[in-house]
Enzyme design. Sequence first.
Site, PDB file in Angstrom:
ATOM      1  N   THR A  72       0.729  -0.826  -0.116  1.00  0.00           N
ATOM      2  CA  THR A  72      -0.082   0.042   0.061  1.00  0.00           C
ATOM      3  C   THR A  72       0.945   1.182   0.173  1.00  0.00           C
ATOM      4  O   THR A  72       0.632   2.242  -1.237  1.00  0.00           O
ATOM      5  CB  THR A  72      -0.814   0.234   1.174  1.00  0.00           C
ATOM      6  OG1 THR A  72      -1.863  -0.913   0.964  1.00  0.00           O
ATOM      7  CG2 THR A  72      -1.748   0.804   1.447  1.00  0.00           C
ATOM      8  N   GLN A 130      -0.216  -9.307  -6.017  1.00  0.00           N
ATOM      9  CA  GLN A 130      -1.014 -11.115  -5.864  1.00  0.00           C
ATOM     10  C   GLN A 130       0.043 -12.092  -7.593  1.00  0.00           C
ATOM     11  O   GLN A 130      -0.621 -12.371  -7.305  1.00  0.00           O
ATOM     12  CB  GLN A 130      -2.249 -10.535  -5.880  1.00  0.00           C
ATOM     13  CG  GLN A 130      -2.818 -10.329  -5.038  1.00  0.00           C
ATOM     14  CD  GLN A 130      -2.676 -11.450  -3.655  1.00  0.00           C
ATOM     15  OE1 GLN A 130      -2.690 -12.695  -3.770  1.00  0.00           O
ATOM     16  NE2 GLN A 130      -3.482 -10.724  -3.221  1.00  0.00           N
ATOM     17  N   SER A 176       4.593  -6.562  -1.514  1.00  0.00           N
ATOM     18  CA  SER A 176       5.010  -7.124  -0.712  1.00  0.00           C
ATOM     19  C   SER A 176       5.521  -8.466   0.059  1.00  0.00           C
ATOM     20  O   SER A 176       5.363  -8.953  -0.674  1.00  0.00           O
ATOM     21  CB  SER A 176       2.795  -7.133   0.054  1.00  0.00           C
ATOM     22  OG  SER A 176       2.836  -6.760   1.279  1.00  0.00           O
ATOM     23  N   GLY A 177       5.887  -7.797   1.167  1.00  0.00           N
ATOM     24  CA  GLY A 177       6.437  -8.910   1.898  1.00  0.00           C
ATOM     25  C   GLY A 177       5.701 -10.274   2.392  1.00  0.00           C
ATOM     26  O   GLY A 177       5.673 -11.442   1.889  1.00  0.00           O
ATOM     27  N   HIS A 178       4.112 -10.037   3.192  1.00  0.00           N
ATOM     28  CA  HIS A 178       3.694 -10.960   3.760  1.00  0.00           C
ATOM     29  C   HIS A 178       2.423 -11.941   2.675  1.00  0.00           C
ATOM     30  O   HIS A 178       2.207 -12.988   2.988  1.00  0.00           O
ATOM     31  CB  HIS A 178       3.272 -10.662   4.786  1.00  0.00           C
ATOM     32  CG  HIS A 178       1.377  -9.499   4.256  1.00  0.00           C
ATOM     33  ND1 HIS A 178       0.365  -9.533   4.851  1.00  0.00           N
ATOM     34  CD2 HIS A 178       1.279  -8.148   3.891  1.00  0.00           C
ATOM     35  CE1 HIS A 178      -1.075  -9.236   3.877  1.00  0.00           C
ATOM     36  NE2 HIS A 178      -0.517  -7.863   3.436  1.00  0.00           N
ATOM     37  N   CYS A 203      -9.221  -7.582   1.995  1.00  0.00           N
ATOM     38  CA  CYS A 203      -9.977  -5.832   3.155  1.00  0.00           C
ATOM     39  C   CYS A 203     -10.858  -5.331   3.274  1.00  0.00           C
ATOM     40  O   CYS A 203     -11.656  -4.162   3.628  1.00  0.00           O
ATOM     41  CB  CYS A 203      -9.270  -5.616   2.385  1.00  0.00           C
ATOM     42  SG  CYS A 203      -7.615  -5.605   1.817  1.00  0.00           S
TER      43      CYS A 203
END
Length: 420
Positions: free
Chosen positions: A85, A193, A216-218, A344
């Site tokens: 984000t 993604q 993103s890492g997670h 989200c």
Amino acid sequence: MFNFDRHKHKFYEEYNYLDYNATTPVSDEVLEAMLPYFGYKFTNPSAKYPDAMSTKDEINNVRDNIKKIMAASEKDQIIFTGSATESINQAIRSTLKVYPQKKHIITSSVEHSAIYKTFKDLQRDGYEIDFISVNKSGELDLNELQNKLRPDTAIVSIMYANNETGVIFPIDKIANIIKNFNKEIIFHTDATQAIGKISLKLNKNGFDKIDLLSMSGHKIYAPKGIGVLYIKNGTKIRPFITGGTQEYNKRAGTQNTPSIIGLGKAFELAYQYAEDREYNDKLRKWKEKLETQLWQKIPYMHINGKNAERTSNVTNIAFDAVEGEAILVQLFKAGIYVSSGSACSSSSLEPSRVLTAMGMPLTAMHSSLRISMGKWTKEEDIDQVIEILPPIIQRLREISPFWDTKNNCPNEHAIQEAGL
Ligand code: PLP
């Protein structure tokens, strides 16, 4: 001492986690790589003593390794942020600061809220936005994109793989369309993604025209709270968070060293998974099994994005005349963890923007389920959903005013009366 043997933990024994698109657990290899940085390797990478300098080198090695794996050029930059984000906000807002005279921006109608809400915020600031539409399968209208490009378009942001449906956009073609129109337009892609599912190589035709890329890492078995922004050499971008000179003076703040090191390891593993044919074929086979068997057992079911190219790990299904949250509650009771829509937005009762853009009927829009598999998914996990979901749908339909139980079909009269 905390025992990290995940398979002995209650969570893995009792629950069937099928929400890997929402987040992933941290891999053992990633945690192991990170641990020293919580302990004796704690020094500030901006300090000048030898330990700190070596930490700084290790951070830079992660950047170089990511670039090498993605086949990026040596002069391209990798900057570490707090999340995808944040990377997205930086990519878009910092680009616009460089081109204050350009007031037109383009995105797709199915982006994650990190993009959508950023664009809506910019609209309030006076930017003109075009949202490119998708067809019923969730595929982007490339002609519309071509027609919407303008001399004053500053940035186009189109995601690589969709978080809700897994539909993959042809970002190489998209980049070519944009750059053939005008090389000055900046192209950003949200690849959050896609990494770990598709082996993205930035030296291939079209992909070599991506200016900015967020991830993103997670989502790739690294911790939460770490993101990456890739910046192609020559792309002008103003700092987003101002302060110290970290991250090439583009993102101030002491680096999150343990997470950067963890992300480096996770990124290597992500590409191994993306390139592992056997692994992806297995997930695809399970996805097909899930979709076909549920389809046979449940009437009036929709498989969203079925005819489009999709990532191997995710399916998005919906059912006429049932309510998504009610399905989730029943699945949770059986220990099955999935999402309705995207994680989200699932806390809101708004129908999914993605499914709305795909023209999903309203009677099914509120019932979408996203089932996403990952590294620790087993075939039994899929079999459990195939066994448990059909009776749940049937029971919920029996108490739904929009279902005609006698004829086993939607109650058209009630649906019309409700204006759905
Ligand atoms: N973009 C996409 C496509 C996502 O799926 C997500 C997370 O759900 C994000 C962006 C935001 O990622 P983060 O949680 O790292 O901010």
